[in-house]
Motif scaffolding. Structure first.
Motif, PDB file in Angstrom:
ATOM      1  N   LEU A   3       0.851  -1.200  -0.036  1.00 30.31           N
ATOM      2  CA  LEU A   3       0.070  -0.041   0.032  1.00 30.31           C
ATOM      3  C   LEU A   3       0.856   1.450  -0.086  1.00 30.31           C
ATOM      4  O   LEU A   3       0.505   2.158   0.298  1.00 30.31           O
ATOM      5  CB  LEU A   3      -0.962   0.008   1.105  1.00 30.31           C
ATOM      6  CG  LEU A   3      -1.893  -1.375   1.241  1.00 30.31           C
ATOM      7  CD1 LEU A   3      -2.644  -1.294   2.705  1.00 30.31           C
ATOM      8  CD2 LEU A   3      -2.953  -1.028   0.071  1.00 30.31           C
ATOM      9  N   LYS A   4       1.887   1.342  -0.511  1.00 27.46           N
ATOM     10  CA  LYS A   4       2.923   2.397  -0.460  1.00 27.46           C
ATOM     11  C   LYS A   4       2.342   3.581  -0.844  1.00 27.46           C
ATOM     12  O   LYS A   4       1.658   3.994  -2.275  1.00 27.46           O
ATOM     13  CB  LYS A   4       4.004   1.839  -1.568  1.00 27.46           C
ATOM     14  CG  LYS A   4       5.228   3.026  -1.460  1.00 27.46           C
ATOM     15  CD  LYS A   4       6.578   2.477  -1.430  1.00 27.46           C
ATOM     16  CE  LYS A   4       7.827   3.647  -1.210  1.00 27.46           C
ATOM     17  NZ  LYS A   4       7.244   4.823  -0.514  1.00 27.46           N
ATOM     18  N   MET A  27      -1.872  -1.700   7.771  1.00 26.03           N
ATOM     19  CA  MET A  27      -1.763  -0.847   6.583  1.00 26.03           C
ATOM     20  C   MET A  27      -0.522   0.067   6.538  1.00 26.03           C
ATOM     21  O   MET A  27       0.083   0.320   5.700  1.00 26.03           O
ATOM     22  CB  MET A  27      -3.054  -0.231   6.415  1.00 26.03           C
ATOM     23  CG  MET A  27      -4.203  -0.771   5.959  1.00 26.03           C
ATOM     24  SD  MET A  27      -5.712  -0.058   5.501  1.00 26.03           S
ATOM     25  CE  MET A  27      -6.892  -1.385   4.872  1.00 26.03           C
ATOM     26  N   ALA A  28      -0.414   0.509   7.740  1.00 31.67           N
ATOM     27  CA  ALA A  28       0.753   1.508   8.054  1.00 31.67           C
ATOM     28  C   ALA A  28       2.181   0.704   7.606  1.00 31.67           C
ATOM     29  O   ALA A  28       2.991   1.132   6.849  1.00 31.67           O
ATOM     30  CB  ALA A  28       0.969   2.201   9.357  1.00 31.67           C
ATOM     31  N   ALA A  29       2.103  -0.483   8.190  1.00 27.79           N
ATOM     32  CA  ALA A  29       3.303  -1.429   7.925  1.00 27.79           C
ATOM     33  C   ALA A  29       3.476  -1.699   6.425  1.00 27.79           C
ATOM     34  O   ALA A  29       4.705  -1.887   5.869  1.00 27.79           O
ATOM     35  CB  ALA A  29       3.107  -2.740   8.634  1.00 27.79           C
ATOM     36  N   GLN A  30       2.240  -1.480   5.672  1.00 25.45           N
ATOM     37  CA  GLN A  30       2.427  -2.032   4.091  1.00 25.45           C
ATOM     38  C   GLN A  30       2.611  -0.352   3.395  1.00 25.45           C
ATOM     39  O   GLN A  30       2.594  -0.162   2.216  1.00 25.45           O
ATOM     40  CB  GLN A  30       1.360  -2.377   3.567  1.00 25.45           C
ATOM     41  CG  GLN A  30       1.097  -4.051   4.136  1.00 25.45           C
ATOM     42  CD  GLN A  30       2.024  -4.647   3.717  1.00 25.45           C
ATOM     43  OE1 GLN A  30       2.704  -4.454   2.528  1.00 25.45           O
ATOM     44  NE2 GLN A  30       2.422  -5.902   4.209  1.00 25.45           N
ATOM     45  N   GLY A  31       3.082   0.735   4.021  1.00 25.15           N
ATOM     46  CA  GLY A  31       3.437   1.869   3.376  1.00 25.15           C
ATOM     47  C   GLY A  31       2.205   2.803   3.436  1.00 25.15           C
ATOM     48  O   GLY A  31       2.238   3.826   2.806  1.00 25.15           O
ATOM     49  N   CYS A 224      -8.237  -7.313   5.137  1.00 23.60           N
ATOM     50  CA  CYS A 224      -8.613  -5.732   4.944  1.00 23.60           C
ATOM     51  C   CYS A 224      -7.299  -5.344   3.793  1.00 23.60           C
ATOM     52  O   CYS A 224      -7.576  -4.691   2.901  1.00 23.60           O
ATOM     53  CB  CYS A 224      -8.696  -4.859   5.984  1.00 23.60           C
ATOM     54  SG  CYS A 224     -10.107  -5.171   6.855  1.00 23.60           S
ATOM     55  N   VAL A 225      -6.160  -5.616   4.223  1.00 27.24           N
ATOM     56  CA  VAL A 225      -5.063  -5.298   3.567  1.00 27.24           C
ATOM     57  C   VAL A 225      -5.134  -5.969   2.128  1.00 27.24           C
ATOM     58  O   VAL A 225      -5.050  -5.317   1.029  1.00 27.24           O
ATOM     59  CB  VAL A 225      -3.593  -5.660   4.178  1.00 27.24           C
ATOM     60  CG1 VAL A 225      -2.441  -5.662   3.307  1.00 27.24           C
ATOM     61  CG2 VAL A 225      -3.335  -5.024   5.429  1.00 27.24           C
TER      62      VAL A 225
END
Ligand code: NAD
Length: 249
Positions: A3-4, A27-31, A224-225
């Motif tokens: 999700l950058k 989601m934050a960990a995925q950018g 969700c991701v």
């Protein structure tokens, strides 16, 4: 990273043991840049600060259209785009049909169903302008099997309404590259049951679930991701069960 630089808005995202905050973390960990929306008493700014730098927490009541529009405008002012909306805010109540008052009905339906409509309406113009987006709506296994474990019939109705609303939005906005999907969690260990399920009852329930355990918030966050990211680029109008096999259909 999946999700950058995407901007993801999560309603009801401030409860630190909840599905929304677990998703915010993943989601934050995925950018992603994450925007946590919640009621004032839930301290969305505090929750966003726990995600690290560059995220945002805003007070927003999803039952109030003006509040949803204000939040979407603030997100646009800060980030200039909205790529993902997680309609997660929801409340429940363990009562039976004959006990449901008009006020109970309004409260429970307003947060899950009206809130999903209002917040989707608030972000859709930004997604249209950006020529795409992913809206994820949290329904429940209780919508599918006529009651879950805890919530009353009005909760089942609210969550079934979410399925219908999401499918209709998927059909309407698909041509504009906006995907709309639902997740139907089974029983997930969060604060929503307010301590009203005893450890013994939880053990009994776990024995009836093929994967032999209750769900964790991170189980739903992973789904969700997936739905937020391009991994699910050809999925719209779907209902993704995250229930450990509690309902296989
Ligand atoms: P939770 O109580 O931790 O999260 C709900 C959040 O919604 C809270 O942070 C609350 O402050 C917020 N909220 C309530 N009213 C609001 C409003 N008017 N505007 C904005 N925010 C509001 O519980 P949870 O289990 O993490 O629930 C998240 C979602 O998952 C809910 O929609 C719930 O119905 C659904 N769900 C939960 C389970 C489960 O077993 N935990 C199962 C199926 C579905």
């Amino acid at each position: 990273m999946l999700l950058k630089d995407k901007v993801a808005v999560i309603t009801g995202g401030a409860g630190l043991n909840g599905l929304g905050f677990a998703t915010a973390r993943q989601m934050a960990a995925q950018g992603a840049k994450v925007v946590v929306l919640d009621l004032e008493r839930a301290d969305p700014a505090g929750a966003a600060a726990r995600l690290g730098e560059g995220h945002l927490g805003l007070v927003a009541d999803v039952t109030d259209k003006a509040s949803c529009e204000r939040a979407a405008a603030e997100v646009m002012a800060r980030f200039g785009r909205i790529d993902v909306l997680l309609n997660n805010a929801g409340i429940t109540q363990p009562v039976k049909t004959l006990e449901i008052t008009g006020a109970d009905y309004d409260r429970v339906l307003d947060v899950s169903l009206r809130g999903t409509l209002y917040m989707s309406q608030a972000v859709l113009p930004a997604m249209q302008a950006g020529q795409g987006g992913s809206i994820i709506c949290i329904s429940s296994v209780s919508a599918q099997r006529g009651g879950g474990i805890f919530g009353g019939p009005h909760y089942s109705a609210a969550k079934a309404g979410v399925l219908g609303l999401a499918r209709a939005m998927a059909r309407e906005f698909g041509p504009q590259g906006i995907r709309v999907n639902c997740i139907t969690p089974g029983l997930i260990e969060t604060d929503i049951t307010q301590g009203k399920l005893t450890p013994e009852r939880k053990r009994e329930i776990a024995e009836t679930i093929p994967l032999n355990r209750l769900g964790a918030a991170s189980d739903v966050a992973g789904a969700c991701v997936f739905l937020a990211s391009d991994l699910s680029a050809y999925c719209t109008g779907i209902t993704l069960d995250v229930n450990g096999g509690m309902l296989i259909h």
